[in-house]
Design a protein around this motif. Structure first.
Motif, PDB file in Angstrom:
ATOM      1  N   THR A  84       0.853  -1.176   0.000  1.00 46.68           N
ATOM      2  CA  THR A  84       0.000   0.000   0.000  1.00 46.68           C
ATOM      3  C   THR A  84       0.897   1.236   0.000  1.00 46.68           C
ATOM      4  N   PHE A  85       0.614   2.170  -0.919  1.00 47.68           N
ATOM      5  CA  PHE A  85       1.401   3.400  -1.029  1.00 47.68           C
ATOM      6  C   PHE A  85       0.594   4.563  -0.467  1.00 47.68           C
ATOM      7  N   ARG A  86       1.197   5.261   0.485  1.00 45.72           N
ATOM      8  CA  ARG A  86       0.571   6.439   1.089  1.00 45.72           C
ATOM      9  C   ARG A  86       1.585   7.578   1.094  1.00 45.72           C
ATOM     10  N   GLY A  87       1.732   8.205  -0.076  1.00 42.59           N
ATOM     11  CA  GLY A  87       2.732   9.260  -0.199  1.00 42.59           C
ATOM     12  C   GLY A  87       4.128   8.684  -0.033  1.00 42.59           C
ATOM     13  N   ASP A  88       4.869   9.196   0.945  1.00 41.71           N
ATOM     14  CA  ASP A  88       6.238   8.740   1.207  1.00 41.71           C
ATOM     15  C   ASP A  88       6.266   7.371   1.896  1.00 41.71           C
ATOM     16  N   THR A  89       5.141   6.977   2.469  1.00 43.68           N
ATOM     17  CA  THR A  89       5.075   5.750   3.261  1.00 43.68           C
ATOM     18  C   THR A  89       4.667   4.558   2.397  1.00 43.68           C
ATOM     19  N   VAL A  90       5.413   3.465   2.553  1.00 45.29           N
ATOM     20  CA  VAL A  90       5.134   2.230   1.808  1.00 45.29           C
ATOM     21  C   VAL A  90       4.943   1.108   2.823  1.00 45.29           C
ATOM     22  N   ILE A  91       3.768   0.501   2.815  1.00 44.03           N
ATOM     23  CA  ILE A  91       3.439  -0.572   3.765  1.00 44.03           C
ATOM     24  C   ILE A  91       3.373  -1.893   3.002  1.00 44.03           C
ATOM     25  N   ILE A  92       4.197  -2.852   3.414  1.00 42.83           N
ATOM     26  CA  ILE A  92       4.299  -4.130   2.707  1.00 42.83           C
ATOM     27  C   ILE A  92       3.781  -5.243   3.617  1.00 42.83           C
ATOM     28  N   GLU A  93       2.675  -5.856   3.213  1.00 42.66           N
ATOM     29  CA  GLU A  93       2.129  -6.997   3.950  1.00 42.66           C
ATOM     30  C   GLU A  93       2.659  -8.305   3.358  1.00 42.66           C
ATOM     31  N   ASP A  94       2.610  -9.366   4.158  1.00 45.08           N
ATOM     32  CA  ASP A  94       3.184 -10.660   3.780  1.00 45.08           C
ATOM     33  C   ASP A  94       4.639 -10.493   3.369  1.00 45.08           C
ATOM     34  N   PHE A  95       5.333  -9.755   4.204  1.00 49.22           N
ATOM     35  CA  PHE A  95       6.773  -9.508   4.078  1.00 49.22           C
ATOM     36  C   PHE A  95       7.489 -10.712   4.693  1.00 49.22           C
ATOM     37  N   ARG A  96       8.390 -11.345   3.938  1.00 49.36           N
ATOM     38  CA  ARG A  96       8.967 -12.624   4.378  1.00 49.36           C
ATOM     39  C   ARG A  96      10.210 -12.412   5.240  1.00 49.36           C
ATOM     40  N   ARG A  97      10.257 -13.161   6.361  1.00 49.17           N
ATOM     41  CA  ARG A  97      11.408 -13.121   7.266  1.00 49.17           C
ATOM     42  C   ARG A  97      11.774 -14.540   7.695  1.00 49.17           C
ATOM     43  N   PHE A  98      11.954 -15.432   6.748  1.00 50.09           N
ATOM     44  CA  PHE A  98      12.327 -16.802   7.085  1.00 50.09           C
ATOM     45  C   PHE A  98      13.758 -16.822   7.632  1.00 50.09           C
TER      46      PHE A  98
END
Length: 284
Positions: free
Chosen positions: A49-63
């Motif tokens: 999701t893009f909100r101006g300068d802010t970028v929110i990434i869901e299902d971000f992988r951290r294996f």
């Protein structure tokens, strides 16, 4: 091996890949799908999701990886700020020393707060499926953009026994931001409109080349070496995309080979900060 000899050696393989790719595309039609029994590392597709300068990434992988096919699953939501993006690195991971044409490519984006995310275009594997030549050229896999932390994407290759080279990219901040946004937007589109992965023309490296050339038309020239990902660092160095453009490819690879560093930082919560410090970066 001289360039002409390399080209002659590569021609039969390229002809075979083209023939099988044509068979897959024309003779054996198949519809791409996101509805399959996916292997855990490919089970989720990122949503941004893009909100101006802010970028929110869901299902971000951290294996976290203990060995080949031995990992602890971890997914989350990550937030980055485009104005804090400081640098981009291009990663090349050859599959073997015997044939330089075969490799995996991905990119990492480093931010001022020592946050580093990686984006990797891959053939999406189903449970029990292994990546191979046949699957890569016969529409046997869909395309997925893995978006995760650098510790995940780099160490996954290291524990599999592949070398990883992490090269600094010559890119002004506004171009780096454009590249990151374009990759994340493409990852979003795949959620709604799945596509096939193809070793012929839609693979880990060609996807990156397409994005670069969409931002700067003609920046990466086409040729037989762009069809073989193992030559991508040579091409990138020759056209000035890699910062160190005056040293030999052997010296370049020695300088940016990260396997020993990544092994030593396996359990380090500050993996990226220490990895980049070892490479001469200061992420702050």
């Amino acid at each position: 091996m001289r360039p002409l000899v390399r080209a002659l050696v590569a021609l039969p393989l390229l002809a075979l890949v083209a023939a099988v790719g044509y068979w897959a595309a024309v003779v054996r039609p198949k519809v791409p799908s996101n509805d399959r029994h996916w292997s855990p590392p490919h089970a989720r597709m990122p949503r941004t999701t893009f909100r101006g300068d802010t970028v929110i990434i869901e299902d971000f992988r951290r294996f976290r990886y203990a060995g080949p096919d031995r990992y602890r699953e971890a997914w989350g939501t990550d937030t980055v700020y485009l104005s804090r993006l400081r640098s981009v690195r291009y990663a090349l991971s050859p599959f073997g020393a015997e044939w330089t044409g075969s490799a995996h490519s991905f990119v990492t984006f480093a931010f001022a707060d020592s946050q580093v995310i990686a984006v990797s275009a891959e053939g999406r594997r189903e449970v029990g499926e292994t990546f191979g030549f046949r699957q890569g050229v016969t529409r046997g896999m869909e395309l997925i953009y893995v978006v995760g932390d650098e510790r995940d994407v780099v160490r996954r290759r290291v524990v599999d026994g592949d070398d990883v080279y992490l090269y600094p990219v010559n890119s002004p901040p506004h171009r780096s931001r454009q590249m990151l946004v374009a990759l994340l937007q493409s990852a979003n589109r795949l959620r709604e409109r799945p596509e096939f992965y193809s070793l012929v023309d839609h693979n880990c490296t060609s996807v990156l080349i397409d994005h670069v050339n969409a931002i700067i038309p003609g920046r990466v020239p086409t040729g037989w070496r762009t069809l073989l990902p193992g030559y991508a660092d040579r091409v990138a160095q020759e056209i000035g995309l890699i910062s160190d453009s005056t040293i030999t490819i052997a010296e370049l690879r020695r300088r940016y080979h990260v396997n020993p560093i990544a092994r030593g930082l396996a359990d380090d919560a500050r993996f990226s900060a220490r990895l980049h410090a070892a490479l001469g970066d200061t992420l702050r």
